[in-house]
Design a protein around this motif. Sequence first.
Motif, PDB file in Angstrom:
ATOM      1  N   GLU A  63       0.912  -1.190   0.011  1.00 29.41           N
ATOM      2  CA  GLU A  63       0.149  -0.018   0.065  1.00 29.41           C
ATOM      3  C   GLU A  63       0.767   1.373  -0.077  1.00 29.41           C
ATOM      4  OE1 GLU A  63      -3.563   2.322   2.207  1.00 29.41           O
ATOM      5  OE2 GLU A  63      -2.237   0.819   3.520  1.00 29.41           O
ATOM      6  N   ALA A  64       1.927   1.205   0.757  1.00 28.46           N
ATOM      7  CA  ALA A  64       2.835   2.316   0.966  1.00 28.46           C
ATOM      8  C   ALA A  64       3.477   2.712  -0.404  1.00 28.46           C
ATOM      9  CB  ALA A  64       4.083   2.158   1.738  1.00 28.46           C
ATOM     10  N   MET A  65       3.768   1.512  -1.214  1.00 28.10           N
ATOM     11  CA  MET A  65       4.653   1.681  -2.369  1.00 28.10           C
ATOM     12  C   MET A  65       3.514   2.134  -3.766  1.00 28.10           C
ATOM     13  SD  MET A  65       6.801  -1.718  -2.275  1.00 28.10           S
ATOM     14  CE  MET A  65       7.518  -1.526  -4.253  1.00 28.10           C
ATOM     15  N   GLU A  66       2.228   1.767  -3.620  1.00 29.15           N
ATOM     16  CA  GLU A  66       1.448   1.975  -4.679  1.00 29.15           C
ATOM     17  C   GLU A  66       0.491   3.166  -4.347  1.00 29.15           C
ATOM     18  OE1 GLU A  66       0.252   0.830  -8.523  1.00 29.15           O
ATOM     19  OE2 GLU A  66       1.682  -0.027  -7.091  1.00 29.15           O
ATOM     20  N   GLU A  67      -0.071   3.435  -3.010  1.00 25.38           N
ATOM     21  CA  GLU A  67      -1.018   4.268  -2.963  1.00 25.38           C
ATOM     22  C   GLU A  67      -0.105   5.599  -2.079  1.00 25.38           C
ATOM     23  OE1 GLU A  67      -3.667   4.196  -4.119  1.00 25.38           O
ATOM     24  OE2 GLU A  67      -3.797   2.344  -4.682  1.00 25.38           O
ATOM     25  N   ARG A  68       1.200   5.208  -1.783  1.00 25.78           N
ATOM     26  CA  ARG A  68       1.999   6.330  -1.098  1.00 25.78           C
ATOM     27  C   ARG A  68       1.146   6.744   0.325  1.00 25.78           C
ATOM     28  NH1 ARG A  68       6.186   7.743  -3.751  1.00 25.78           N
ATOM     29  NH2 ARG A  68       6.106   6.555  -5.896  1.00 25.78           N
ATOM     30  N   GLN A  69       0.518   5.925   0.890  1.00 21.56           N
ATOM     31  CA  GLN A  69      -0.155   6.207   2.242  1.00 21.56           C
ATOM     32  C   GLN A  69      -0.170   4.709   3.060  1.00 21.56           C
ATOM     33  OE1 GLN A  69      -4.219   7.312   1.318  1.00 21.56           O
ATOM     34  NE2 GLN A  69      -4.961   4.935   1.207  1.00 21.56           N
ATOM     35  N   VAL A  70      -0.352   4.860   4.261  1.00 21.03           N
ATOM     36  CA  VAL A  70      -0.554   3.734   5.116  1.00 21.03           C
ATOM     37  C   VAL A  70      -1.922   3.834   6.043  1.00 21.03           C
ATOM     38  CG1 VAL A  70       0.423   2.817   7.332  1.00 21.03           C
ATOM     39  CG2 VAL A  70       1.971   3.370   5.765  1.00 21.03           C
ATOM     40  N   THR A  71      -2.601   2.845   5.868  1.00 17.34           N
ATOM     41  CA  THR A  71      -4.006   2.511   6.553  1.00 17.34           C
ATOM     42  C   THR A  71      -3.892   2.037   7.756  1.00 17.34           C
ATOM     43  OG1 THR A  71      -4.918   2.907   4.372  1.00 17.34           O
ATOM     44  CG2 THR A  71      -6.517   2.249   6.379  1.00 17.34           C
ATOM     45  N   VAL A  72      -4.124   2.694   8.831  1.00 22.68           N
ATOM     46  CA  VAL A  72      -4.108   1.884  10.297  1.00 22.68           C
ATOM     47  C   VAL A  72      -5.357   2.236  10.925  1.00 22.68           C
ATOM     48  CG1 VAL A  72      -3.145   1.604  12.444  1.00 22.68           C
ATOM     49  CG2 VAL A  72      -1.605   2.077  10.607  1.00 22.68           C
ATOM     50  N   THR A 115      -7.855   4.387   9.027  1.00 21.43           N
ATOM     51  CA  THR A 115      -7.636   5.697   8.759  1.00 21.43           C
ATOM     52  C   THR A 115      -6.279   5.970   7.698  1.00 21.43           C
ATOM     53  OG1 THR A 115      -8.260   6.584  11.051  1.00 21.43           O
ATOM     54  CG2 THR A 115      -7.013   7.858   9.750  1.00 21.43           C
ATOM     55  N   PRO A 116      -6.553   6.502   6.531  1.00 25.32           N
ATOM     56  CA  PRO A 116      -5.251   6.844   5.741  1.00 25.32           C
ATOM     57  C   PRO A 116      -4.433   7.640   6.170  1.00 25.32           C
ATOM     58  CG  PRO A 116      -7.237   7.309   4.741  1.00 25.32           C
ATOM     59  CD  PRO A 116      -7.534   6.897   5.934  1.00 25.32           C
ATOM     60  N   ARG A 117      -2.999   7.442   6.133  1.00 24.51           N
ATOM     61  CA  ARG A 117      -2.060   8.381   6.669  1.00 24.51           C
ATOM     62  C   ARG A 117      -0.937   8.497   5.340  1.00 24.51           C
ATOM     63  NH1 ARG A 117      -3.735   5.904  11.120  1.00 24.51           N
ATOM     64  NH2 ARG A 117      -4.323   7.429  12.918  1.00 24.51           N
ATOM     65  N   PRO A 118      -0.900   9.779   4.632  1.00 25.99           N
ATOM     66  CA  PRO A 118      -0.155   9.907   3.689  1.00 25.99           C
ATOM     67  C   PRO A 118       1.317   9.850   3.935  1.00 25.99           C
ATOM     68  CG  PRO A 118      -1.055  12.131   4.314  1.00 25.99           C
ATOM     69  CD  PRO A 118      -1.722  11.148   5.065  1.00 25.99           C
ATOM     70  N   LEU A 119       2.172   9.316   3.081  1.00 27.24           N
ATOM     71  CA  LEU A 119       3.642   9.417   3.314  1.00 27.24           C
ATOM     72  C   LEU A 119       4.305  10.876   2.816  1.00 27.24           C
ATOM     73  CD1 LEU A 119       4.019   5.691   2.311  1.00 27.24           C
ATOM     74  CD2 LEU A 119       4.455   6.662   4.733  1.00 27.24           C
ATOM     75  N   PRO A 120       5.534  11.161   3.022  1.00 28.79           N
ATOM     76  CA  PRO A 120       6.121  12.370   2.846  1.00 28.79           C
ATOM     77  C   PRO A 120       6.371  11.951   1.190  1.00 28.79           C
ATOM     78  CG  PRO A 120       7.191  11.260   4.653  1.00 28.79           C
ATOM     79  CD  PRO A 120       6.432  10.174   4.129  1.00 28.79           C
ATOM     80  N   ASP A 121       6.640  13.029   0.673  1.00 27.35           N
ATOM     81  CA  ASP A 121       6.953  13.269  -0.767  1.00 27.35           C
ATOM     82  C   ASP A 121       8.267  14.096  -0.838  1.00 27.35           C
ATOM     83  OD1 ASP A 121       6.813  12.922  -3.654  1.00 27.35           O
ATOM     84  OD2 ASP A 121       5.995  14.914  -3.848  1.00 27.35           O
ATOM     85  N   PRO A 122       9.429  13.441  -1.665  1.00 31.09           N
ATOM     86  CA  PRO A 122       9.444  12.289  -2.423  1.00 31.09           C
ATOM     87  C   PRO A 122       9.295  11.006  -1.472  1.00 31.09           C
ATOM     88  CG  PRO A 122      11.392  13.272  -2.203  1.00 31.09           C
ATOM     89  CD  PRO A 122      10.647  14.131  -1.619  1.00 31.09           C
ATOM     90  N   PHE A 123       9.052   9.845  -1.842  1.00 29.54           N
ATOM     91  CA  PHE A 123       8.987   8.490  -1.134  1.00 29.54           C
ATOM     92  C   PHE A 123       9.610   7.468  -2.198  1.00 29.54           C
ATOM     93  CE2 PHE A 123       6.771   4.582   0.314  1.00 29.54           C
ATOM     94  CZ  PHE A 123       7.538   4.372   1.464  1.00 29.54           C
ATOM     95  N   LEU A 124      10.524   6.753  -1.609  1.00 27.38           N
ATOM     96  CA  LEU A 124      11.159   5.907  -2.449  1.00 27.38           C
ATOM     97  C   LEU A 124      11.602   4.618  -1.321  1.00 27.38           C
ATOM     98  CD1 LEU A 124      13.718   5.828  -5.443  1.00 27.38           C
ATOM     99  CD2 LEU A 124      14.265   4.416  -3.218  1.00 27.38           C
TER     100      LEU A 124
END
Length: 329
Positions: free
Chosen positions: A134-143, A146-155
């Motif tokens: 999910e982190a790689m594809e959607e650039r977020q984490v759901t816990v 609740t979805p929580r966006p990851l920083p940009d850039p993210f690799l």
Amino acid sequence: MDPTTDNAGNTGDPDDARASLEALRAEIAKAVVGQDPAVTGLVVALLCRGHVLLEGVPGVAKTLLVRALAAALELDTKRVQFTPDLMPSDVTGSLVYDARTAEFSFQPGPVFTHLLLADEINRTPPKTQSSLLEAMEERQVTVDGTPRPLPDPFLVAATQNPVEYEGTYPLPEAQLDRFLLKLTVPLPSRQDEIDVLTRHAEGFNPRDLRAAGVRPVAGPADLEAARAAVARTTVSPEITAYVVDVCRATRTSPSLTLGVSPRGATALLATSRAWAWLTGRDYVIPDDVKALALPTLRHRVQLRPEAEMEGATADSVIHAVLAHVPVPR
């Protein structure tokens, strides 16, 4: 929109961004000897908002490479050692009960960073491997819904050891397909290895990149400007058809049981555009496609057992496909 300025002193102008990203090689070379193709691949992945699978034996500076890239780009980086007992929450984070407030609060995991080094990803069970999807594809984490966006850039730079497969959990094809590039990190040449030992004899400390002289030469503003310029890079209908023909040829290759999917074709088009822009052009030529075909496609194909027994490799099959498919004039 007015150009922004990052802490490295760069304005985000496309030409300045290209010069800054080209300077990365020299900056990272202060810490890592002789891995220019891997550095270029990581930069291409950042430009395409993709992720990288690094394959190499232990001790070829995969971790140091990612740390040096983060330092030269002034980005945050974290490392997770994937082990059989690693849990998904150890990567993504979890809810923690606070006795003072009698409430649960979210404690972010190491995935909340710019460059995540997932070390030996194939040594952890599929359940934990999938926590990254999910982190790689959607650039977020759901816990807890609740979805929580990851920083940009993210690799995500995931590593795996090409030997010692016993006790590992090989990544399935669907998961491998989520990585934009698979980069091989080879053993250094004799002269490069002499240079490595000479640096260590002179006091080089791989844990202290600042002392090694690695400084930020680019930043988020440069990446944004570069991504916008890559998006404007022209792709002719003939080049688009060439990318499709190369990928379709893998699906009919007698050496393969699995060819490149349409997602792989999209990835090859994206990496070719990024490479074209990095080399100073605003249009894609067939040589750009050929240059990125191996790292973009080698992990998206599956060899037939009989072809593997005869000595064929994913790289050799892709080379044969490139030699067979007509090149547009």
